[in-house]
Each structure stands twice: as structure tokens, then as C-alpha cells.
Design a protein around this motif. Structure first.
Motif, PDB file in Angstrom:
ATOM      1  N   LEU A  71       0.692  -1.318   0.017  1.00  0.00           N
ATOM      2  CA  LEU A  71      -0.089   0.090  -0.043  1.00  0.00           C
ATOM      3  C   LEU A  71       0.831   1.096  -0.067  1.00  0.00           C
ATOM      4  N   LEU A  72       0.350   2.230  -0.794  1.00  0.00           N
ATOM      5  CA  LEU A  72       1.169   3.645  -0.692  1.00  0.00           C
ATOM      6  C   LEU A  72       2.638   3.420  -1.347  1.00  0.00           C
ATOM      7  N   HIS A  73       2.789   2.318  -1.968  1.00  0.00           N
ATOM      8  CA  HIS A  73       4.142   2.465  -2.530  1.00  0.00           C
ATOM      9  C   HIS A  73       4.302   3.006  -3.843  1.00  0.00           C
ATOM     10  N   LEU A  74       5.352   3.674  -4.355  1.00  0.00           N
ATOM     11  CA  LEU A  74       5.176   4.269  -5.416  1.00  0.00           C
ATOM     12  C   LEU A  74       6.217   3.591  -6.503  1.00  0.00           C
ATOM     13  N   GLY A  75       6.933   2.607  -6.042  1.00  0.00           N
ATOM     14  CA  GLY A  75       7.807   1.894  -7.120  1.00  0.00           C
ATOM     15  C   GLY A  75       6.931   0.712  -7.842  1.00  0.00           C
ATOM     16  N   PRO A  76       7.701   0.061  -8.910  1.00  0.00           N
ATOM     17  CA  PRO A  76       7.039  -0.836  -9.584  1.00  0.00           C
ATOM     18  C   PRO A  76       6.963  -2.209  -9.114  1.00  0.00           C
ATOM     19  N   GLU A  77       7.622  -2.350  -7.842  1.00  0.00           N
ATOM     20  CA  GLU A  77       7.557  -3.809  -7.316  1.00  0.00           C
ATOM     21  C   GLU A  77       6.335  -4.442  -6.864  1.00  0.00           C
ATOM     22  N   PHE A  78       6.172  -5.754  -7.172  1.00  0.00           N
ATOM     23  CA  PHE A  78       4.978  -6.371  -6.696  1.00  0.00           C
ATOM     24  C   PHE A  78       5.571  -7.763  -6.284  1.00  0.00           C
ATOM     25  N   GLY A  79       4.419  -8.517  -5.859  1.00  0.00           N
ATOM     26  CA  GLY A  79       4.752  -9.708  -5.354  1.00  0.00           C
ATOM     27  C   GLY A  79       3.733 -10.797  -5.841  1.00  0.00           C
ATOM     28  N   LEU A  80       3.839 -12.190  -5.690  1.00  0.00           N
ATOM     29  CA  LEU A  80       3.027 -13.233  -6.024  1.00  0.00           C
ATOM     30  C   LEU A  80       3.033 -14.239  -4.757  1.00  0.00           C
ATOM     31  N   THR A  81       1.729 -14.251  -4.538  1.00  0.00           N
ATOM     32  CA  THR A  81       1.492 -15.346  -3.345  1.00  0.00           C
ATOM     33  C   THR A  81       1.662 -16.590  -3.621  1.00  0.00           C
ATOM     34  N   LEU A  82       2.410 -17.257  -2.781  1.00  0.00           N
ATOM     35  CA  LEU A  82       2.800 -18.553  -3.016  1.00  0.00           C
ATOM     36  C   LEU A  82       1.919 -19.626  -2.271  1.00  0.00           C
ATOM     37  N   GLY A  83       0.974 -18.963  -1.491  1.00  0.00           N
ATOM     38  CA  GLY A  83      -0.066 -19.660  -0.520  1.00  0.00           C
ATOM     39  C   GLY A  83      -0.693 -18.429   0.120  1.00  0.00           C
ATOM     40  N   PRO A  84      -1.755 -18.864   0.772  1.00  0.00           N
ATOM     41  CA  PRO A  84      -2.501 -17.999   1.573  1.00  0.00           C
ATOM     42  C   PRO A  84      -1.554 -17.086   2.653  1.00  0.00           C
ATOM     43  N   ASP A  85      -1.838 -15.868   2.935  1.00  0.00           N
ATOM     44  CA  ASP A  85      -0.928 -15.121   3.909  1.00  0.00           C
ATOM     45  C   ASP A  85      -1.870 -14.054   4.330  1.00  0.00           C
ATOM     46  N   ILE A  86      -2.635 -14.132   5.300  1.00  0.00           N
ATOM     47  CA  ILE A  86      -3.661 -13.084   5.846  1.00  0.00           C
ATOM     48  C   ILE A  86      -2.732 -11.938   6.337  1.00  0.00           C
ATOM     49  N   ARG A  87      -1.607 -12.091   6.568  1.00  0.00           N
ATOM     50  CA  ARG A  87      -0.980 -11.112   7.265  1.00  0.00           C
ATOM     51  C   ARG A  87      -0.633  -9.794   6.366  1.00  0.00           C
ATOM     52  N   LEU A  88      -0.614 -10.173   4.965  1.00  0.00           N
ATOM     53  CA  LEU A  88      -0.680  -9.027   3.850  1.00  0.00           C
ATOM     54  C   LEU A  88      -1.746  -8.329   3.638  1.00  0.00           C
ATOM     55  N   ASN A  89      -2.839  -8.592   4.339  1.00  0.00           N
ATOM     56  CA  ASN A  89      -4.072  -7.903   4.233  1.00  0.00           C
ATOM     57  C   ASN A  89      -3.932  -6.491   4.713  1.00  0.00           C
ATOM     58  N   ALA A  90      -3.070  -6.187   5.842  1.00  0.00           N
ATOM     59  CA  ALA A  90      -2.953  -4.864   6.338  1.00  0.00           C
ATOM     60  C   ALA A  90      -2.012  -4.216   5.623  1.00  0.00           C
ATOM     61  N   THR A  91      -1.310  -4.578   5.024  1.00  0.00           N
ATOM     62  CA  THR A  91      -0.181  -3.854   4.298  1.00  0.00           C
ATOM     63  C   THR A  91      -0.017  -3.791   2.970  1.00  0.00           C
ATOM     64  N   HIS A  92      -0.785  -4.775   2.198  1.00  0.00           N
ATOM     65  CA  HIS A  92      -0.445  -4.891   0.555  1.00  0.00           C
ATOM     66  C   HIS A  92      -2.076  -4.942   0.302  1.00  0.00           C
ATOM     67  N   VAL A  93      -1.939  -4.694  -1.133  1.00  0.00           N
ATOM     68  CA  VAL A  93      -3.654  -4.685  -1.667  1.00  0.00           C
ATOM     69  C   VAL A  93      -3.326  -5.631  -3.065  1.00  0.00           C
ATOM     70  N   VAL A  94      -4.099  -6.357  -3.349  1.00  0.00           N
ATOM     71  CA  VAL A  94      -4.226  -7.585  -4.513  1.00  0.00           C
ATOM     72  C   VAL A  94      -4.709  -6.720  -5.872  1.00  0.00           C
ATOM     73  N   PHE A  95      -4.049  -6.900  -6.722  1.00  0.00           N
ATOM     74  CA  PHE A  95      -4.352  -6.251  -7.980  1.00  0.00           C
ATOM     75  C   PHE A  95      -4.451  -7.053  -9.059  1.00  0.00           C
ATOM     76  N   GLY A  96      -4.375  -8.174  -8.759  1.00  0.00           N
ATOM     77  CA  GLY A  96      -4.187  -9.458 -10.068  1.00  0.00           C
ATOM     78  C   GLY A  96      -4.340 -10.902  -9.537  1.00  0.00           C
ATOM     79  N   ARG A  97      -4.444 -11.569 -10.487  1.00  0.00           N
ATOM     80  CA  ARG A  97      -4.187 -13.018 -10.006  1.00  0.00           C
ATOM     81  C   ARG A  97      -3.687 -13.816 -11.164  1.00  0.00           C
ATOM     82  N   VAL A  98      -2.828 -14.793 -11.132  1.00  0.00           N
ATOM     83  CA  VAL A  98      -2.400 -15.677 -11.983  1.00  0.00           C
ATOM     84  C   VAL A  98      -3.545 -16.592 -12.657  1.00  0.00           C
ATOM     85  N   ILE A  99      -3.600 -16.531 -14.016  1.00  0.00           N
ATOM     86  CA  ILE A  99      -4.744 -17.450 -14.725  1.00  0.00           C
ATOM     87  C   ILE A  99      -4.086 -18.426 -15.331  1.00  0.00           C
ATOM     88  N   ASP A 100      -2.655 -18.242 -15.540  1.00  0.00           N
ATOM     89  CA  ASP A 100      -2.141 -19.660 -16.401  1.00  0.00           C
ATOM     90  C   ASP A 100      -0.729 -19.339 -15.823  1.00  0.00           C
TER      91      ASP A 100
END
Length: 80
Positions: free
Chosen positions: A20-49
Motif C-alpha cells: 500500500l502507498l508504494h510508488l515503485g514498480p515492485e510487486f509480489g506473487l503469493t505462493l500460498g495464503p498469507d492473511i498478514r499481507l491484508n493489512a499492508t498490501h493490496v491484491v491487484f491481479g491473479r495468475v490465470i495460467d
């Protein structure tokens, strides 16, 4: 920076997320559930293939700011 939020939880593998509020181009991919990220990160896509690529990413060494070489080796001493 604009605050982008949604109610999508980090509850499964293959979500594309960024801090959240990060200006850079960095992003992450979840390798499994991690609800700790809910407070500090936002989901903006999903892997479909290409989940096989996620499998390969999981096999890469994790950067821990420690050497992968044995303790006391030249490479290990560089990290100290």
C-alpha cells in the motif's frame, strides 16, 4: 500517492500484490495464503495460467541477507 484498496484477501496462491502507498514498480506473487499481507498490501491481479512457473519460483533460494555458503567461508564473511 493514491491509496488503492479493495476487500480481496490474500487467501490463496497466485495473487498479484503490492505494498500500500508504494510508488515503485515492485510487486509480489503469493505462493500460498498469507492473511498478514491484508493489512499492508493490496491484491491487484491473479495468475490465470502458468502455475508451473510459481512451482519453479518456489524452488529458488530465498534471499536472507546471509550467504548460502558454509559459515566461515569467504562468501559467508562478506555478509557479516
Amino acid at each position: 500517492p493514491q491509496l488503492e484498496t479493495n476487500d480481496i484477501p490474500h487467501g490463496r496462491r497466485g495473487l498479484v500484490t503490492r505494498e500500500l502507498l508504494h510508488l515503485g514498480p515492485e510487486f509480489g506473487l503469493t505462493l500460498g495464503p498469507d492473511i498478514r499481507l491484508n493489512a499492508t498490501h493490496v491484491v491487484f491481479g491473479r495468475v490465470i495460467d502458468g502455475f508451473d512457473v510459481l512451482d519453479q519460483l518456489e524452488q529458488l533460494p530465498v534471499r536472507t541477507n546471509r550467504s548460502l555458503e558454509p559459515e566461515g567461508s569467504l562468501a559467508d564473511n562478506v555478509f557479516r
